[in-house]
Scaffold this active site. Structure first.
Site, PDB file in Angstrom:
ATOM      1  N   SER A   1      -0.221  -8.681   1.553  1.00  0.00           N
ATOM      2  CA  SER A   1      -1.487  -8.760   1.631  1.00  0.00           C
ATOM      3  C   SER A   1      -1.832  -8.597   3.142  1.00  0.00           C
ATOM      4  O   SER A   1      -1.352  -9.132   3.976  1.00  0.00           O
ATOM      5  CB  SER A   1      -2.290  -9.967   1.114  1.00  0.00           C
ATOM      6  OG  SER A   1      -3.531 -10.055   1.428  1.00  0.00           O
ATOM      7  N   SER A   2      -2.995  -7.848   3.403  1.00  0.00           N
ATOM      8  CA  SER A   2      -3.419  -7.677   4.849  1.00  0.00           C
ATOM      9  C   SER A   2      -3.431  -9.092   5.485  1.00  0.00           C
ATOM     10  O   SER A   2      -3.760  -9.120   6.680  1.00  0.00           O
ATOM     11  CB  SER A   2      -4.336  -6.695   4.952  1.00  0.00           C
ATOM     12  OG  SER A   2      -4.239  -5.552   4.049  1.00  0.00           O
ATOM     13  N   ARG A   3      -4.135  -9.836   4.431  1.00  0.00           N
ATOM     14  CA  ARG A   3      -4.633 -11.227   5.116  1.00  0.00           C
ATOM     15  C   ARG A   3      -3.531 -12.141   5.281  1.00  0.00           C
ATOM     16  O   ARG A   3      -3.756 -13.130   5.743  1.00  0.00           O
ATOM     17  CB  ARG A   3      -5.589 -11.945   3.975  1.00  0.00           C
ATOM     18  CG  ARG A   3      -6.861 -10.971   3.762  1.00  0.00           C
ATOM     19  CD  ARG A   3      -8.004 -11.427   3.128  1.00  0.00           C
ATOM     20  NE  ARG A   3      -9.249 -10.814   3.246  1.00  0.00           N
ATOM     21  CZ  ARG A   3      -9.959 -10.211   2.688  1.00  0.00           C
ATOM     22  NH1 ARG A   3      -9.412  -9.675   1.405  1.00  0.00           N
ATOM     23  NH2 ARG A   3     -11.083  -9.621   2.802  1.00  0.00           N
TER      24      ARG A   3
ATOM     25  N   HIS B   1       0.793  -1.266   0.113  1.00  0.00           N
ATOM     26  CA  HIS B   1       0.028   0.105   0.004  1.00  0.00           C
ATOM     27  C   HIS B   1       0.731   1.182   0.166  1.00  0.00           C
ATOM     28  O   HIS B   1       0.568   2.222  -0.484  1.00  0.00           O
ATOM     29  CB  HIS B   1      -0.854   0.052   1.138  1.00  0.00           C
ATOM     30  CG  HIS B   1      -2.004  -1.069   1.319  1.00  0.00           C
ATOM     31  ND1 HIS B   1      -1.962  -2.148   2.564  1.00  0.00           N
ATOM     32  CD2 HIS B   1      -2.938  -1.206   0.493  1.00  0.00           C
ATOM     33  CE1 HIS B   1      -2.937  -2.739   1.998  1.00  0.00           C
ATOM     34  NE2 HIS B   1      -3.634  -2.149   1.260  1.00  0.00           N
TER      35      HIS B   1
ATOM     36  N   VAL C   1       3.643  -5.868  -4.828  1.00  0.00           N
ATOM     37  CA  VAL C   1       4.791  -5.786  -4.052  1.00  0.00           C
ATOM     38  C   VAL C   1       4.698  -6.956  -3.190  1.00  0.00           C
ATOM     39  O   VAL C   1       3.693  -7.542  -2.638  1.00  0.00           O
ATOM     40  CB  VAL C   1       4.803  -4.462  -3.234  1.00  0.00           C
ATOM     41  CG1 VAL C   1       6.058  -4.744  -2.248  1.00  0.00           C
ATOM     42  CG2 VAL C   1       4.644  -3.188  -3.999  1.00  0.00           C
TER      43      VAL C   1
END
Ligand code: PAF
Length: 268
Positions: free
Chosen positions: A168-170, A17, A159
């Site tokens: 990933s946030s997950r 991000h 990225v």
């Protein structure tokens, strides 16, 4: 005129991000403005998905945005975005019916609705999205085209962690064992790309290569879908000719975490 560039996010920001924010800064220049929106959009989560446990890390997100060059963080509440009696939303009828859309019905309608609202609220000249969500970007491009929304869209490469796993946030949901196997997604896609460059164009053969790699190197994973599609229409292909642009996209469950990744097959 100094441009306003928006990076729409759901927060829980990672380096991926923050690279989008840096790119937005580059596009905006010194005189432009970079805005980051942070909103966990309930409309794009289906029943049983991770809306409630989706990580919320506003304080560190704001610090990261500042460091990456944002001028403004817009973090509205639910009630600031959605009226309790709202009755209008955007529906996409083609690109959202495949890949992630098959297992997440209504997801992309929720994405389109919130992105259109964010565009109306922030009124950016440009917006930056990551290509990890390739289908999302394709659908937002279609929305901008079909609804004549005056925002120019910029897609940025995914990225990755050092071992190839897409950020990933997950990823934080993964157990250590699952985390160790998750880079197999990228490796499997790279194997298919190498085979395509060597002249293998039959979707079944490319699909088998990916599936075999995952079965061997990521036995904890359960494939949700594996799509070999045209890169702009997202239509499934039986043959992937060397002179055309394609996408191989994949979603794999590790426990409750659903990871996605993709690779573009671009003619040389
Ligand atoms: O990619 C995301 O984080 C979300 O889908 C988006 C574009 C911010 C809309 O909620």
């Amino acid at each position: 005129m100094a441009p306003v560039v928006l990076v729409p996010t759901m927060g829980a920001l990672h380096q991926g991000h923050l690279d989008l924010v840096r790119e937005a800064r580059r596009l905006a220049g010194d005189s432009g403005q970079v805005a980051v929106s942070i909103f966990v959009n309930p409309l794009q989560f289906g029943p049983g998905e991770d809306l409630d446990r989706y990580p919320r890390t506003l304080e560190s997100d704001v610090a990261g945005c500042r460091e990456a060059g944002a001028d403004l963080v817009f973090a509205p509440s639910n009630s600031q975005i959605y009226h309790p009696d709202r009755s209008i939303q955007i529906i996409e009828q083609a690109l959202s019916k495949v890949l992630c859309g098959t297992s997440r019905p209504g997801h992309f309608d929720g994405v389109c609705t919130v992105v259109a609202k964010l565009f109306n609220l922030v009124q950016p000249d440009a917006a930056v999205f990551g290509k990890k969500d390739f289908q999302q970007l394709a659908i937002i491009r279609r929305m901008v085209r079909d609804l004549d929304i005056p925002v120019s869209l910029h897609g940025m490469e995914t990225v990755r962690e050092a071992d190839g796993l897409a950020m990933s946030s997950r990823n934080r949901y993964l157990t250590p064992e699952e985390r160790a196997q998750a880079p197999a997604l990228r490796a499997a896609l790279e194997k298919a790309l190498a085979a395509w460059h060597m002249g293998i164009t039959a979707a079944t053969r490319l699909r088998d290569l990916v599936a075999e790699h995952l079965a061997t190197h990521a036995p904890l994973g359960r494939v949700d879908y594996l799509g070999l599609v045209d890169a702009s229409s997202l239509e499934a292909k039986a043959v992937l000719p060397a002179n055309q642009h394609h996408l191989i996209a994949i979603a794999v469950f590790f426990g409750g975490a659903r990871l996605i990744d993709n690779i573009e097959l671009v003619p040389k």
